[in-house]
Design a protein around this motif. Structure first.
Motif, PDB file in Angstrom:
ATOM      1  N   ILE A  10     -48.697  72.196  22.996  1.00  0.00           N
ATOM      2  CA  ILE A  10     -47.554  72.857  22.384  1.00  0.00           C
ATOM      3  C   ILE A  10     -46.437  71.849  22.164  1.00  0.00           C
ATOM      4  CG2 ILE A  10     -48.107  75.099  23.427  1.00  0.00           C
ATOM      5  CD1 ILE A  10     -45.759  74.645  25.377  1.00  0.00           C
ATOM      6  N   TRP A  11     -45.689  72.032  21.082  1.00  0.00           N
ATOM      7  CA  TRP A  11     -44.518  71.215  20.803  1.00  0.00           C
ATOM      8  C   TRP A  11     -43.264  72.050  21.049  1.00  0.00           C
ATOM      9  CZ3 TRP A  11     -45.222  68.092  15.570  1.00  0.00           C
ATOM     10  CH2 TRP A  11     -46.257  67.156  15.743  1.00  0.00           C
ATOM     11  N   LEU A  12     -42.298  71.454  21.730  1.00  0.00           N
ATOM     12  CA  LEU A  12     -41.000  72.086  21.980  1.00  0.00           C
ATOM     13  C   LEU A  12     -39.935  71.190  21.355  1.00  0.00           C
ATOM     14  CD1 LEU A  12     -41.463  72.912  25.776  1.00  0.00           C
ATOM     15  CD2 LEU A  12     -42.199  74.277  23.805  1.00  0.00           C
ATOM     16  N   ARG A  13     -39.035  71.764  20.576  1.00  0.00           N
ATOM     17  CA  ARG A  13     -38.079  70.935  19.817  1.00  0.00           C
ATOM     18  C   ARG A  13     -36.632  71.248  20.137  1.00  0.00           C
ATOM     19  NH1 ARG A  13     -34.241  72.703  15.734  1.00  0.00           N
ATOM     20  NH2 ARG A  13     -34.171  71.209  14.041  1.00  0.00           N
ATOM     21  N   ALA A  14     -35.814  70.196  20.227  1.00  0.00           N
ATOM     22  CA  ALA A  14     -34.355  70.318  20.331  1.00  0.00           C
ATOM     23  C   ALA A  14     -33.731  69.297  19.391  1.00  0.00           C
ATOM     24  CB  ALA A  14     -33.880  70.070  21.762  1.00  0.00           C
ATOM     25  N   ASP A  15     -32.656  69.670  18.714  1.00  0.00           N
ATOM     26  CA  ASP A  15     -31.932  68.733  17.850  1.00  0.00           C
ATOM     27  C   ASP A  15     -30.752  68.146  18.611  1.00  0.00           C
ATOM     28  OD1 ASP A  15     -30.720  71.219  17.905  1.00  0.00           O
ATOM     29  OD2 ASP A  15     -30.801  71.523  15.750  1.00  0.00           O
TER      30      ASP A  15
ATOM     31  N   THR B   5     -36.843  78.610   6.685  1.00  0.00           N
ATOM     32  CA  THR B   5     -37.477  78.651   8.001  1.00  0.00           C
ATOM     33  C   THR B   5     -38.271  79.944   8.102  1.00  0.00           C
ATOM     34  OG1 THR B   5     -35.703  77.358   9.017  1.00  0.00           O
ATOM     35  CG2 THR B   5     -37.115  78.636  10.497  1.00  0.00           C
ATOM     36  N   VAL B   6     -39.579  79.823   8.277  1.00  0.00           N
ATOM     37  CA  VAL B   6     -40.462  80.992   8.306  1.00  0.00           C
ATOM     38  C   VAL B   6     -41.144  81.071   9.670  1.00  0.00           C
ATOM     39  CG1 VAL B   6     -42.424  82.152   7.243  1.00  0.00           C
ATOM     40  CG2 VAL B   6     -40.849  80.807   5.819  1.00  0.00           C
ATOM     41  N   ASN B   7     -40.961  82.184  10.367  1.00  0.00           N
ATOM     42  CA  ASN B   7     -41.652  82.431  11.628  1.00  0.00           C
ATOM     43  C   ASN B   7     -43.025  83.026  11.348  1.00  0.00           C
ATOM     44  OD1 ASN B   7     -39.902  81.496  13.570  1.00  0.00           O
ATOM     45  ND2 ASN B   7     -38.914  83.468  13.935  1.00  0.00           N
TER      46      ASN B   7
ATOM     47  N   LEU C 186     -40.353  72.385   9.254  1.00  0.00           N
ATOM     48  CA  LEU C 186     -41.145  71.286   8.713  1.00  0.00           C
ATOM     49  C   LEU C 186     -42.220  70.810   9.691  1.00  0.00           C
ATOM     50  CD1 LEU C 186     -38.370  69.136   6.992  1.00  0.00           C
ATOM     51  CD2 LEU C 186     -40.112  70.538   5.878  1.00  0.00           C
ATOM     52  N   PHE C 187     -41.963  70.950  11.002  1.00  0.00           N
ATOM     53  CA  PHE C 187     -42.939  70.500  11.990  1.00  0.00           C
ATOM     54  C   PHE C 187     -44.215  71.330  11.907  1.00  0.00           C
ATOM     55  CE2 PHE C 187     -38.965  69.062  14.216  1.00  0.00           C
ATOM     56  CZ  PHE C 187     -39.229  67.706  14.141  1.00  0.00           C
ATOM     57  N   GLY C 188     -44.080  72.652  11.913  1.00  0.00           N
ATOM     58  CA  GLY C 188     -45.253  73.509  11.823  1.00  0.00           C
ATOM     59  C   GLY C 188     -45.975  73.364  10.509  1.00  0.00           C
ATOM     60  N   THR C 189     -45.199  73.219   9.434  1.00  0.00           N
ATOM     61  CA  THR C 189     -45.810  73.041   8.116  1.00  0.00           C
ATOM     62  C   THR C 189     -46.623  71.757   8.064  1.00  0.00           C
ATOM     63  OG1 THR C 189     -44.028  74.271   7.040  1.00  0.00           O
ATOM     64  CG2 THR C 189     -45.336  72.800   5.659  1.00  0.00           C
ATOM     65  N   ALA C 190     -46.058  70.670   8.562  1.00  0.00           N
ATOM     66  CA  ALA C 190     -46.757  69.384   8.544  1.00  0.00           C
ATOM     67  C   ALA C 190     -48.001  69.414   9.428  1.00  0.00           C
ATOM     68  CB  ALA C 190     -45.818  68.269   8.997  1.00  0.00           C
ATOM     69  N   ALA C 191     -47.915  70.120  10.555  1.00  0.00           N
ATOM     70  CA  ALA C 191     -49.036  70.171  11.492  1.00  0.00           C
ATOM     71  C   ALA C 191     -50.066  71.232  11.101  1.00  0.00           C
ATOM     72  CB  ALA C 191     -48.525  70.453  12.899  1.00  0.00           C
ATOM     73  N   GLY C 192     -49.697  72.123  10.172  1.00  0.00           N
ATOM     74  CA  GLY C 192     -50.599  73.192   9.779  1.00  0.00           C
ATOM     75  C   GLY C 192     -50.839  74.194  10.888  1.00  0.00           C
TER      76      GLY C 192
ATOM     77  N   VAL D 155     -45.563  75.373  17.544  1.00  0.00           N
ATOM     78  CA  VAL D 155     -44.282  74.693  17.724  1.00  0.00           C
ATOM     79  C   VAL D 155     -43.230  75.754  18.041  1.00  0.00           C
ATOM     80  CG1 VAL D 155     -42.610  73.085  16.739  1.00  0.00           C
ATOM     81  CG2 VAL D 155     -44.985  73.015  15.969  1.00  0.00           C
ATOM     82  N   LEU D 156     -42.435  75.518  19.085  1.00  0.00           N
ATOM     83  CA  LEU D 156     -41.399  76.456  19.514  1.00  0.00           C
ATOM     84  C   LEU D 156     -40.033  75.797  19.449  1.00  0.00           C
ATOM     85  CD1 LEU D 156     -43.136  77.899  22.731  1.00  0.00           C
ATOM     86  CD2 LEU D 156     -43.244  78.824  20.399  1.00  0.00           C
ATOM     87  N   GLY D 157     -39.024  76.564  19.058  1.00  0.00           N
ATOM     88  CA  GLY D 157     -37.661  76.050  19.023  1.00  0.00           C
ATOM     89  C   GLY D 157     -36.661  77.173  19.177  1.00  0.00           C
ATOM     90  N   GLN D 158     -35.432  76.803  19.525  1.00  0.00           N
ATOM     91  CA  GLN D 158     -34.384  77.810  19.709  1.00  0.00           C
ATOM     92  C   GLN D 158     -33.031  77.234  19.329  1.00  0.00           C
ATOM     93  OE1 GLN D 158     -34.359  78.981  23.869  1.00  0.00           O
ATOM     94  NE2 GLN D 158     -33.954  76.920  24.597  1.00  0.00           N
ATOM     95  N   HIS D 159     -32.067  78.162  19.114  1.00  0.00           N
ATOM     96  CA  HIS D 159     -30.717  77.759  18.705  1.00  0.00           C
ATOM     97  C   HIS D 159     -29.706  78.680  19.374  1.00  0.00           C
ATOM     98  CE1 HIS D 159     -27.421  76.273  16.338  1.00  0.00           C
ATOM     99  NE2 HIS D 159     -28.218  75.509  15.613  1.00  0.00           N
TER     100      HIS D 159
END
Length: 414
Positions: free
Chosen positions: A76-81, A304-306, A340-346, A163-167
């Protein structure tokens, strides 16, 4: 949704005081997009202090990637900006920004601290599988996620299943808001430069006033979104800046208008972009401009599409963990490059918003508004405001608990 006063996450997190201190340091030392050098250094240092993490710096510029492998299992990928904004902070907090004109006005300092706290929790209580923590630069310009992808992110690190992310948002701490499908708008920044003929303010008949062109253009643009492209999820077009001239008695040669365009479909985006150019040309022609205006589109963000199904599963997990989840009826007109991360990773991706404000500041009327309208009250500072100030005492436990809960569930899913 439970009562707002019940939504604070009261769990005592391991190292809670450390995360509070780290957050304050990050808030005091914000860095602009692409220049997150000290933030990246600190992130790498924190990750290397955790057993088992492999750390790679300078991914896509200042990005940092940490990998924790605990044997066979999902990835799993976890993202923070990480980046801040060119905003002068006005909160008067004791830990307010020390960098003039730069502020963490969007809460990315919360995101960084929360993901580090999540990494620490997953280290202390390991689950089979692999966690890839992405600390992304330059979200505010829309360049950061693509920059990491272009730097070989998918080739250099384990491929994700999700891929998971939050804001963070100006909602009551503990509250989670999201929806399946389109969640946040596509965004384009626009620069329109009008060319005129300068002159003396006392003799405007000898000049061609580009300031007048720009002012008239900004007013007429409102018809474009309201009358020519109305849809169920209508576009938003905002003029953020208008620049012209240097003195009261001088008619300038040029003027510049900066616009922000938000759309939810490719067709509407195309029509809006064409309309922005067409109306600029018409305004210049109407006032007799000596040259055509220049229209430039830059800093694009995708919608951004969930991923349907995966979003409902993650939200069900958070609900089962007694985190209040408020489904959104409409997408948000703000924008993100997370998708973009999920799209690139499919692979699927799920993004949500978490409350970061002490629930004691929300009235029953506020709660009713959120339930009935699916929106936040309008009378409090929001993201990008110079007064935006998540309360770390409640925001960090919310953010860490939410991400840890979602991550553990995805790692243990069959």
């Amino acid at each position: 949704m439970t009562d707002a006063t019940d939504t604070v996450v009261t769990q005592q997190l391991p190292g809670a005081e450390h995360w509070q201190q780290l957050y304050r340091y990050l808030h005091e030392h914000p860095e602009l997009s692409g220049a997150e050098h000290e933030t990246a250094r600190l992130v790498a240092e924190e990750l290397r202090a955790l057993p088992g993490w492999e750390v790679t710096e300078r991914v896509g510029g200042t990005g940092v990637v940490g990998v924790l492998s605990n044997g066979p299992g999902p990835v799993i990928w976890l993202r923070a900006d990480m980046d801040a904004l060119p905003v002068q902070e006005l909160t008067q907090l004791e830990y307010a920004s020390r960098t003039p004109g730069v502020m963490h006005a969007c809460g990315h300092d919360v995101h960084v601290t929360a993901l580090l706290g999540t990494c620490a929790d997953l280290t202390a209580n390991p689950v089979p599988g692999t966690v890839v923590a992405l600390f992304q630069p330059a979200e505010e310009t829309g360049a950061g996620a693509q920059g990491m992808i272009d730097d070989g992110l998918l080739d250099r690190f384990p491929h994700p299943r999700i891929v998971l992310g939050q804001h963070v948002s100006p909602a009551p701490a503990g509250l989670v808001t999201t929806k399946s499908g389109p969640l946040m708008a596509a965004s384009d920044s626009v620069r329109v430069t009008f060319n005129g003929l300068g002159g003396h303010a006392s003799q405007p008949q000898t000049a061609v006033d580009p300031l007048l062109m720009a002012a008239s253009y900004v007013v007429k643009l409102q018809h474009l979104a309201a009358r020519q492209t109305a849809t169920a999820n209508s576009p938003v077009l905002t003029a953020g800046a208008l620049h012209a001239g240097t003195r009261p008695n001088i008619i300038a040669d040029t003027s510049e208008v900066l616009l922000s365009l938000r759309t939810f479909s490719a067709g509407v985006r195309k029509r809006m972009m064409a309309g922005i150019e067409r109306m600029a040309q018409a305004e210049a022609a109407a006032l007799g401009a000596p040259q055509d205006p220049k229209v430039e589109f830059f800093d694009p963000f995708p919608v951004t599409v969930n991923t349907p199904g995966d979003t409902e599963r993650v939200m069900a997990t958070l609900t089962a963990a007694h985190l209040p989840v408020m489904p959104m009826s409409n997408p948000i007109t703000g924008s993100e490059d997370f998708g973009l991360f999920g799209t690139a990773a499919g692979c699927p991706s799920v993004f949500w918003h978490i409350g970061g404000i002490d629930p004691a500041g929300f009235t029953p009327e506020d709660q009713a508004h959120m339930l009935e309208e699916g929106a936040l009250p309008h009378d409090r500072p929001s993201n990008h405001s110079p007064y935006f100030a998540p309360d770390p005492a409640v925001a960090l436990p919310t953010a860490i608990t939410t991400m840890v809960t979602a991550a553990r569930s995805e790692l243990t899913r069959d």
